[in-house]
Each structure stands twice: as C-alpha cells, then as structure tokens.
Design an enzyme around this catalytic site. Structure first.
Site, PDB file in Angstrom:
ATOM      1  N   TRP A   1       0.827  -1.230   0.000  1.00  0.00           N
ATOM      2  CA  TRP A   1       0.000   0.000   0.000  1.00  0.00           C
ATOM      3  C   TRP A   1       0.850   1.265   0.000  1.00  0.00           C
ATOM      4  O   TRP A   1       0.314   2.367  -0.137  1.00  0.00           O
ATOM      5  CB  TRP A   1      -0.917   0.014   1.227  1.00  0.00           C
ATOM      6  CG  TRP A   1      -1.993  -1.022   1.242  1.00  0.00           C
ATOM      7  CD1 TRP A   1      -2.175  -2.050   0.350  1.00  0.00           C
ATOM      8  CD2 TRP A   1      -3.053  -1.132   2.197  1.00  0.00           C
ATOM      9  NE1 TRP A   1      -3.275  -2.800   0.704  1.00  0.00           N
ATOM     10  CE2 TRP A   1      -3.828  -2.252   1.836  1.00  0.00           C
ATOM     11  CE3 TRP A   1      -3.413  -0.403   3.334  1.00  0.00           C
ATOM     12  CZ2 TRP A   1      -4.953  -2.652   2.565  1.00  0.00           C
ATOM     13  CZ3 TRP A   1      -4.529  -0.800   4.066  1.00  0.00           C
ATOM     14  CH2 TRP A   1      -5.286  -1.907   3.671  1.00  0.00           C
ATOM     15  N   HIS A  29      12.601  -2.591  -0.649  1.00  0.00           N
ATOM     16  CA  HIS A  29      11.893  -2.088  -1.836  1.00  0.00           C
ATOM     17  C   HIS A  29      12.761  -1.014  -2.492  1.00  0.00           C
ATOM     18  O   HIS A  29      13.471  -0.269  -1.791  1.00  0.00           O
ATOM     19  CB  HIS A  29      10.534  -1.509  -1.421  1.00  0.00           C
ATOM     20  CG  HIS A  29       9.654  -1.199  -2.596  1.00  0.00           C
ATOM     21  ND1 HIS A  29       9.811  -0.054  -3.353  1.00  0.00           N
ATOM     22  CD2 HIS A  29       8.642  -1.893  -3.167  1.00  0.00           C
ATOM     23  CE1 HIS A  29       8.909  -0.064  -4.333  1.00  0.00           C
ATOM     24  NE2 HIS A  29       8.196  -1.168  -4.242  1.00  0.00           N
ATOM     25  N   GLU A  74      12.138   1.796  -3.555  1.00  0.00           N
ATOM     26  CA  GLU A  74      11.899   3.154  -3.034  1.00  0.00           C
ATOM     27  C   GLU A  74      12.691   3.370  -1.741  1.00  0.00           C
ATOM     28  O   GLU A  74      13.169   4.466  -1.476  1.00  0.00           O
ATOM     29  CB  GLU A  74      10.393   3.375  -2.820  1.00  0.00           C
ATOM     30  CG  GLU A  74       9.682   3.529  -4.162  1.00  0.00           C
ATOM     31  CD  GLU A  74       8.215   3.132  -4.159  1.00  0.00           C
ATOM     32  OE1 GLU A  74       7.636   2.902  -3.084  1.00  0.00           O
ATOM     33  OE2 GLU A  74       7.650   3.040  -5.266  1.00  0.00           O
ATOM     34  N   GLU A  93      11.309  -6.751  -8.892  1.00  0.00           N
ATOM     35  CA  GLU A  93      10.637  -5.532  -9.341  1.00  0.00           C
ATOM     36  C   GLU A  93      11.603  -4.693 -10.170  1.00  0.00           C
ATOM     37  O   GLU A  93      12.479  -4.014  -9.603  1.00  0.00           O
ATOM     38  CB  GLU A  93      10.197  -4.700  -8.137  1.00  0.00           C
ATOM     39  CG  GLU A  93       9.222  -5.406  -7.222  1.00  0.00           C
ATOM     40  CD  GLU A  93       8.338  -4.415  -6.469  1.00  0.00           C
ATOM     41  OE1 GLU A  93       7.130  -4.649  -6.430  1.00  0.00           O
ATOM     42  OE2 GLU A  93       8.838  -3.409  -5.953  1.00  0.00           O
ATOM     43  N   GLY A 119       5.500   2.016 -10.499  1.00  0.00           N
ATOM     44  CA  GLY A 119       4.703   3.237 -10.487  1.00  0.00           C
ATOM     45  C   GLY A 119       4.725   3.994 -11.809  1.00  0.00           C
ATOM     46  O   GLY A 119       4.331   5.157 -11.878  1.00  0.00           O
ATOM     47  N   GLY A 168      -0.122   0.231  -6.894  1.00  0.00           N
ATOM     48  CA  GLY A 168      -1.369   0.996  -7.060  1.00  0.00           C
ATOM     49  C   GLY A 168      -2.632   0.151  -7.090  1.00  0.00           C
ATOM     50  O   GLY A 168      -3.655   0.516  -6.492  1.00  0.00           O
TER      51      GLY A 168
END
Ligand code: 3PY
Length: 247
Positions: A10, A94, A96, A166, A172, A233
């Site tokens: 999320w 991750h 990010e 990923e 994203g 998302g």
C-alpha cells in the site's frame, strides 16, 4: 508445488479507518482465492488491519523494519514490535527504500536476518534500473542482490523467504516487463540462489512486481517461474486487488 502469493504494497496510503474499509470490502471478494493473500499497510494501520482481517484468509505484512531489536533509533520499528501485534510478513529493500532512504544490500541482509530471527517472513525486493537493463546486466544485478540479501541464511530459511523481482523502471510508471522478460529474470534469480542453496531455491517463492494489475496479472501468473505478485497501485482498491488475486 509453490503456493502463489499475492501481496499488496500500500506504500504511504490510507488512514487506519480507510485501511479497515478496504479490508472489509476485500474479504468477501478474495474468500475463495487459491493464492495466499497479503496486505501490507503502513505501520500506523497495522493494528486496525489486524483486527479487520480476523477470521479471513488475508495475511498481514509490514513495509519495513529496523534490524536492531531496540534502542536509540528515532522513528524506527523492530521485528519484535511487528510480531507483537500479529504481523506475519515484512517487505524488505523495496527500491523506493533503497533510492530514498539509502538502504543497501548490507542493510537489507541485516533486516532479513532480524526478520527471520523474530519469526517474520521476509519479502525481499530486488530489481535493475533502466540503465542496467539497457546495458544488458540485469541478470548480474538481480543475482548479486539476491545472493547478498540471503547471505548467511540456512537452506531452510531460504526456502521460506519470498523474493519480489521488481524492475525499477516498471515501478509506479505503468510500464510492465513483458511476461517473458519477467519469467526469464525470475528464472535467473532462482538459478543464482540454487548455486548457493541448492533445492531450497525451488521451494522459495519469487513474485513479480512493478505495475502488475488486473489486466496483466493472468498473463504474468501463467508463467512457470512467477509465483505471485507484489502489487502497488492496484492494491489500493478492493475490486482491482481482488481481480489480481484471482488472476
Ligand atoms: C509497484 O507495483 O509499483 C510496486 O512498487 C509494488 O511494490
């Protein structure tokens, strides 16, 4: 046979009330899912989410942890704190977090060890940048990231972790690796893990992540090496996430 695992990342979205609402809507939609279903809300939503998933087939994950058990680490949360409120999975490394919070292969490995020591199941993210893909070094990058993340683990521990492949350029952005590209790279990751840990690599589940959604989920999930998805998302709406879960 590896049981597919579909996890919703999320990211920094939803209040506790919204988390509860989303899970209540999701529960009936995924009740008969064949895949293992996981939701990973922010730390502040974990307790509300734990209450909301009670009695359902939905599992709970966090998005990060600190590798130290306690102490002067302002803003951080330990593995034991997560298990104490009933968290089962934790996303580690991750892209990010690697990009914005300076996480490295070394800290990822420390976090994986801390998670396992506390009884959490890690979902370890690896993936190449666009530049690395264009240079043709994707296999080397993801193999190295995976080996470094798992360094020092036993075969039994490796068999129980989840890796999420990923590609950074697909996160994203709405761009997805083709199902063949994703399958090939996931096969490369498994082969790299097999070199060190033997058969444990065939038990370990490897997800695809990066703009996976209701439209592309079934094609990706049909591939032999892809054992699930880490969904960004599309995990924020019950209808969309349930369609991915039931690919
Ligand atoms: C995405 O799908 O964008 C993700 O980063 C999932 O973790």
């Amino acid at each position: 046979m590896r049981k597919p695992i579909i996890a919703g990342n999320w990211k920094m979205n939803k209040t506790p009330a919204e988390a509860k609402e989303l899970i209540e809507a999701l529960k009936p939609l995924v009740a008969d899912a064949q895949a293992e279903v996981v939701v990973c809300p922010t730390f502040v939503c974990l307790s509300a989410a734990k209450e909301a998933i009670a009695g359902s087939n939905i599992h709970l994950g966090a998005q990060n942890l600190h590798f130290e058990p306690k102490g002067a680490y302002t803003g951080e949360v330990s593995a034991e704190m997560l298990t104490s409120i009933g968290v089962e999975y934790v996303i580690i490394g991750h892209s990010e977090r690697r990009q914005y919070f300076a996480e490295t292969d070394e800290t990822v490995n420390k976090k994986v060890k801390a998670a396992l020591a506390a009884g959490l199941k890690p979902i370890i993210c690896v993936g190449e940048s666009l530049e690395q893909r264009e240079k043709g070094i994707t296999k080397e990058i993801v193999s190295l990231q995976s080996k470094l993340a798992l360094e020092g683990l036993t075969k039994e521990q490796v068999a129980g972790v989840v890796i999420a492949y990923e590609p950074i350029w697909a996160i994203g952005t709405g761009k997805t690796a083709t199902s063949d590209e994703a399958n090939e790279t996931i096969g490369d990751i498994r082969a790299a893990v097999r070199e060190v840990y033997g058969e444990a690599a065939d038990e370990m589940r490897i997800q695809y992540g990066g703009s996976m959604n209701p439209k592309n989920a079934s094609e990706l999930m049909a591939k032999s090496e892809i054992d699930g998805g880490l969904i960004g998302g599309a995990s924020l709406k019950a209808e969309d996430f349930s369609q991915v879960v039931k690919y």
